[in-house]
Enzyme design. Structure first.
Site, PDB file in Angstrom:
ATOM      1  N   LYS A 175       9.508  -0.407  -0.972  1.00 46.58           N
ATOM      2  CA  LYS A 175       9.859   1.013  -0.999  1.00 46.58           C
ATOM      3  C   LYS A 175       8.666   1.885  -0.648  1.00 46.58           C
ATOM      4  O   LYS A 175       8.811   3.071  -0.389  1.00 46.58           O
ATOM      5  CB  LYS A 175      10.416   1.406  -2.364  1.00 46.58           C
ATOM      6  CG  LYS A 175       9.409   1.207  -3.484  1.00 46.58           C
ATOM      7  CD  LYS A 175       9.854   1.842  -4.761  1.00 46.58           C
ATOM      8  CE  LYS A 175       8.738   1.902  -5.773  1.00 46.58           C
ATOM      9  NZ  LYS A 175       8.321   0.599  -6.291  1.00 46.58           N
ATOM     10  N   LYS A 185       6.827  -7.863   3.758  1.00 44.14           N
ATOM     11  CA  LYS A 185       7.858  -7.853   2.736  1.00 44.14           C
ATOM     12  C   LYS A 185       8.533  -6.479   2.677  1.00 44.14           C
ATOM     13  O   LYS A 185       7.863  -5.467   2.882  1.00 44.14           O
ATOM     14  CB  LYS A 185       7.162  -8.152   1.399  1.00 44.14           C
ATOM     15  CG  LYS A 185       8.064  -8.502   0.268  1.00 44.14           C
ATOM     16  CD  LYS A 185       7.233  -8.933  -0.931  1.00 44.14           C
ATOM     17  CE  LYS A 185       7.981  -8.548  -2.198  1.00 44.14           C
ATOM     18  NZ  LYS A 185       7.243  -8.718  -3.423  1.00 44.14           N
ATOM     19  N   LYS A 236      -5.570  -0.910  -7.200  1.00 40.73           N
ATOM     20  CA  LYS A 236      -5.129   0.427  -7.609  1.00 40.73           C
ATOM     21  C   LYS A 236      -6.292   1.395  -7.722  1.00 40.73           C
ATOM     22  O   LYS A 236      -6.135   2.586  -7.464  1.00 40.73           O
ATOM     23  CB  LYS A 236      -4.347   0.366  -8.927  1.00 40.73           C
ATOM     24  CG  LYS A 236      -2.957  -0.222  -8.771  1.00 40.73           C
ATOM     25  CD  LYS A 236      -2.078   0.139  -9.955  1.00 40.73           C
ATOM     26  CE  LYS A 236      -0.672  -0.436  -9.783  1.00 40.73           C
ATOM     27  NZ  LYS A 236       0.120  -0.339 -11.026  1.00 40.73           N
TER      28      LYS A 236
END
Ligand code: TRP
Length: 336
Positions: free
Chosen positions: A204, A201, A117
């Site tokens: 979204k 995978k 991140k």
């Protein structure tokens, strides 16, 4: 929910993203109603975690309710489980502070999600992002949780929660239950892949919106995405490792209809993708229709949603406060 229940306790934190995918549903959410009969379940929408990356306030507020409504539409029953919003229970932030003092800088620095991140949000590597796993440990430990159902991507966070709990228990015996991760079984619909790139995978955050199906997608969008799904060069409809596109669709069709792989292969023997893909699309449309309708109803009924998360927070507060009181006493704070 009584404190004396013999059932083992499950705690799960859910990011307040309004966008749940078919992959999330088939991989985990679909099994929630089974879990809530076998365990005492606590589900928390983790808005405190969400602000470790920049959020638009109106979007965050809406997404928090949307995720709650979708989980309820998928079968989470507020009569059986405790459903609440993290920021409504102050003990999460309070315990996180104490646990910060039992977490080593070095171990927090090794978290791969923090490294990922930080790279992704290089302009906003804030202390909250660094502290994310400690807050997550507080979430889990406050409820004396036995099991934490999460994806394998969260296993490092479960490990650090266990280490922090153990370290605290070493100086203050008997404080926390040491939680265990509960990971999806391979092959049980655990991994649904992208319709645009079946080697990845379903997510979204895929840049190609045709790669994922959202629980709230309209039927015509679902049909279009399935018709465009990437398949393989030969046109046989069989489950095979070298046919990831078709295999993914077979898996989805199996989960949506309850048919076995053998039944599906027989159903489509000698037929082509032109028949198979729309059949998968229709099966998914029918599976998701009641969920979308129920979610829309719930989101129109804000008073009921408010009643659910208010009652959830009341129960969660009661459980969490007991643990926090114990921790405050053990570290030597004067009783309030
Ligand atoms: N980190 C989890 C995720 O990204 C969300 C989460 C926060 C969580 N607190 C939790 C999950 C406690 C399980 C238990 O999916």
């Amino acid at each position: 929910m009584s404190e004396t229940t013999a059932k083992k306790r499950i705690f799960s934190g859910v990011q307040p993203s309004g966008k749940l995918t078919l992959g999330n549903y088939l991989g985990a959410i679909r099994n929630f109603d089974l879990l809530q009969d076998a365990y005492e379940c606590i589900y928390c929408v983790v808005d405190l975690h969400a602000i470790t990356v920049r959020q638009d306030p109106a979007t965050l507020r809406r997404a928090t309710l949307e995720v709650l409504a979708q989980y309820m539409a998928c079968g989470l029953d507020p009569e059986k489980s405790t459903l609440f919003i993290q920021s409504h229970v102050p003990a999460h932030a309070e315990l996180a502070w104490v646990l910060n003092c039992f977490t080593m800088f070095g171990e927090a620095s090794r978290m791969t999600q923090f490294k990922d991140k930080s790279a992704k949000h290089a302009d906003n590597v804030n202390v909250g992002l660094f502290d994310y796993p400690v807050l997550m440990a507080a979430d889990i430990l406050l409820y004396q949780t036995d099991y934490v159902p999460v994806g394998v991507d969260q296993s490092q966070h479960i490990e650090i929660a266990r280490n922090i709990a153990q370290r605290f228990n070493n100086t203050h015996p008997g404080t926390f239950v040491i939680p265990e991760g509960m990971y999806p079984q391979a092959g049980a619909g655990a991994k649904i892949c992208s319709l645009a790139d079946p080697t990845k995978k379903m997510s979204k955050s895929d840049e190609n919106p045709n790669g994922f199906i959202l629980l709230l997608d309209k039927p015509e969008d679902i049909m279009r995405k399935f018709k465009r799904a990437v398949t393989d060069s030969d046109s046989r409809i069989i489950l095979s490792e070298d046919k990831p596109g078709v295999s993914n669709l077979i898996q989805i069709y199996a989960l949506a209809t309850g048919k076995s792989v053998a039944e599906i292969e027989a159903e489509f023997a000698g037929k082509g993708y032109g028949e198979f893909k729309p059949a998968v699309g229709e099966a998914v449309v029918e599976m998701l229709r009641p969920i979308r309708e129920k979610t829309e109803d719930l989101l129109k009924n804000k008073d009921y949603l408010e009643q659910v998360y208010t009652e959830g927070a009341r129960r969660a507060n009661y459980m969490a406060q007991k643990t926090l009181d114990k921790v405050y006493r053990k570290v030597g704070f004067v009783k309030r």
